[in-house]
Design a protein around this motif. Structure first.
Motif, mmCIF file in Angstrom:
data_model
loop_
_atom_site.group_PDB
_atom_site.id
_atom_site.type_symbol
_atom_site.label_atom_id
_atom_site.label_comp_id
_atom_site.label_asym_id
_atom_site.label_seq_id
_atom_site.Cartn_x
_atom_site.Cartn_y
_atom_site.Cartn_z
ATOM 1 N N ALA A 81 -7.706 -1.752 1.020
ATOM 2 C CA ALA A 81 -6.100 -1.541 1.260
ATOM 3 C C ALA A 81 -5.184 -1.906 1.814
ATOM 4 O O ALA A 81 -3.963 -1.581 2.318
ATOM 5 C CB ALA A 81 -5.770 0.114 0.518
ATOM 6 N N ARG A 128 -3.302 6.747 -3.669
ATOM 7 C CA ARG A 128 -2.214 6.715 -3.426
ATOM 8 C C ARG A 128 -1.779 7.759 -4.302
ATOM 9 O O ARG A 128 -1.432 7.685 -4.936
ATOM 10 C CB ARG A 128 -0.642 6.403 -2.875
ATOM 11 C CG ARG A 128 0.135 6.769 -2.170
ATOM 12 C CD ARG A 128 1.421 5.927 -1.614
ATOM 13 N NE ARG A 128 1.593 5.574 -1.036
ATOM 14 C CZ ARG A 128 0.741 5.866 0.969
ATOM 15 N NH1 ARG A 128 1.586 6.959 0.908
ATOM 16 N NH2 ARG A 128 0.754 4.752 1.416
ATOM 17 N N ASN A 155 0.870 -1.665 -0.016
ATOM 18 C CA ASN A 155 -0.194 -0.093 -0.152
ATOM 19 C C ASN A 155 1.249 1.286 0.161
ATOM 20 O O ASN A 155 -0.212 2.457 -0.316
ATOM 21 C CB ASN A 155 -1.413 0.126 0.792
ATOM 22 C CG ASN A 155 -0.189 0.136 2.228
ATOM 23 O OD1 ASN A 155 1.013 0.199 2.685
ATOM 24 N ND2 ASN A 155 -1.378 -0.244 3.810
ATOM 25 N N LEU A 168 -5.085 2.363 -4.644
ATOM 26 C CA LEU A 168 -4.823 0.837 -4.080
ATOM 27 C C LEU A 168 -5.641 -0.450 -3.597
ATOM 28 O O LEU A 168 -5.805 -1.550 -3.169
ATOM 29 C CB LEU A 168 -5.036 1.567 -2.875
ATOM 30 C CG LEU A 168 -2.761 2.546 -2.214
ATOM 31 C CD1 LEU A 168 -2.806 2.906 -1.419
ATOM 32 C CD2 LEU A 168 -2.378 1.533 -3.803
ATOM 33 N N SER A 169 -7.277 0.494 -3.805
ATOM 34 C CA SER A 169 -8.518 -0.046 -3.372
ATOM 35 C C SER A 169 -9.812 0.423 -3.975
ATOM 36 O O SER A 169 -10.261 1.257 -4.420
ATOM 37 C CB SER A 169 -8.905 -0.997 -2.478
ATOM 38 O OG SER A 169 -8.698 0.323 -1.194
#
Length: 324
Positions: free
Chosen positions: A238, A323, A177, A183-184
């Motif tokens: 994440a 991110r 992560n 990330l998700s």
């Protein structure tokens, strides 16, 4: 090693016409104070006569491309989240494709109302992670002023027009992560809440575009709990916690919903990008608009953890963790 969908550029477009709350005071039984107190909205933009969703989407896309430093020929797919397309068909995305001069790749629309951009981001991420494409232009664009009942004081003061766009590109990550990129994602819907927010027209029913109808108080109660829950779910996927969040970039519907969600997540409003006062609720355009404004203001910076979350008609709701 793993593939991540990394944000390379972001941009937005707002119509020239700015509509202050005072404009409504002259037309319906309302006041600037009433609108501000209940929604946080001070002004919004309305598209000019003849100005379309696709035109705004094209301008936002051009701004995102400039921000990315990439050429339009590098775009392999275009996804537009909208509930106010120019035409029943073809899709707005194909109009954007043509407007940008693209003759390759593919383009399609997603309709999940105010949650549309979150759903579009998740689909773009899936295309990139699966290896279908390396670059996707993801756009949220709306002309909600065209479906408002200007005599319904509970709804007509809340919405505005605009467009925002992100350019995503495939990049190699570690699978942790700490990678940059999406990330998700967490997506949800429940059709039993349909009556809370809908448009009372359509091709197979009335043959008209219809007008927006909303049950404000019940929708408010659903929004705060569902937005906090979907943000938590996306963070969990994440492997992150509330303490890892640098910015929440929420759907800009109502300042009370935004504040309530931040409180449930245990975060200060100093960690929330807020644009609702200037744009109103621009539905699927609100998150990319806020992302673009947040970056331009120097709020969102490289490697910041950004949580986007939205809820809209359906009901449909979801969150994406990025991110930057």
């Amino acid at each position: 090693m793993t593939t991540r969908a990394v944000v390379r550029g972001v941009g937005h477009y707002l119509p020239e016409r700015v509509v202050e709350n005072s404009w409504f005071e002259k037309r319906i039984e309302t006041s600037d104070e009433w609108i501000r107190t209940r929604s946080g909205i001070e002004r919004r933009h309305f598209a000019a006569p003849g100005e379309t969703t696709s035109q705004m989407a094209i301008e936002a896309s051009k701004a995102a491309l400039v921000d990315s430093g990439m050429g339009v020929e590098q775009v392999e797919a275009v996804i537009v989240a909208t509930s106010t397309p120019d035409l029943t068909f073809p899709s707005v995305a194909t109009m954007v494709q043509e407007g940008l001069g693209l003759r390759t790749g593919f383009a399609f629309d997603i309709q999940a109302v105010c949650a549309g951009f979150v759903f579009a981001l998740a689909q773009a991420n899936a295309l990139i992670v699966s290896g279908q494409v390396k670059t996707v232009l993801v756009i949220g664009a709306e002309t909600f002023s065209r479906i408002l009942d200007m005599e319904d004081r509970a709804t007509c003061v809340l919405f505005g027009d605009g467009a925002g766009a992100l350019l995503l590109e495939a990049a190699t990550g570690t699978g942790e992560n700490t990678d940059r990129g999406i990330l998700s994602a967490d997506l949800n819907s429940d059709g039993s809440y349909r009556e809370m927010l809908y448009v009372d027209g359509g091709v197979s029913t009335t043959g008209t575009a219809g007008k927006l109808r909303m049950q404000g108080n019940p929708l408010f109660r659903q929004a705060v709990s569902k937005l906090a829950a979907t943000a938590d779910a996306a963070l969990g996927k994440a492997g992150l916690t509330h303490d890892d969040i640098d910015w929440i970039v929420p759907h800009q519907a109502n300042i009370r919903i935004i504040e309530g969600t931040a409180k449930k997540l245990g975060l200060s409003m100093d960690n929330v990008v807020v644009t609702v006062q200037d744009h109103g609720n621009t539905s699927a355009a609100s998150i990319p608009l806020a992302l673009s404004v947040g970056k331009a203001k120097g709020q969102i910076r490289d490697n910041d953890v950004v949580v986007t979350e939205a809820i809209g008609g359906g009901l449909a709701w979801g969150a994406v963790v990025i991110r930057w």
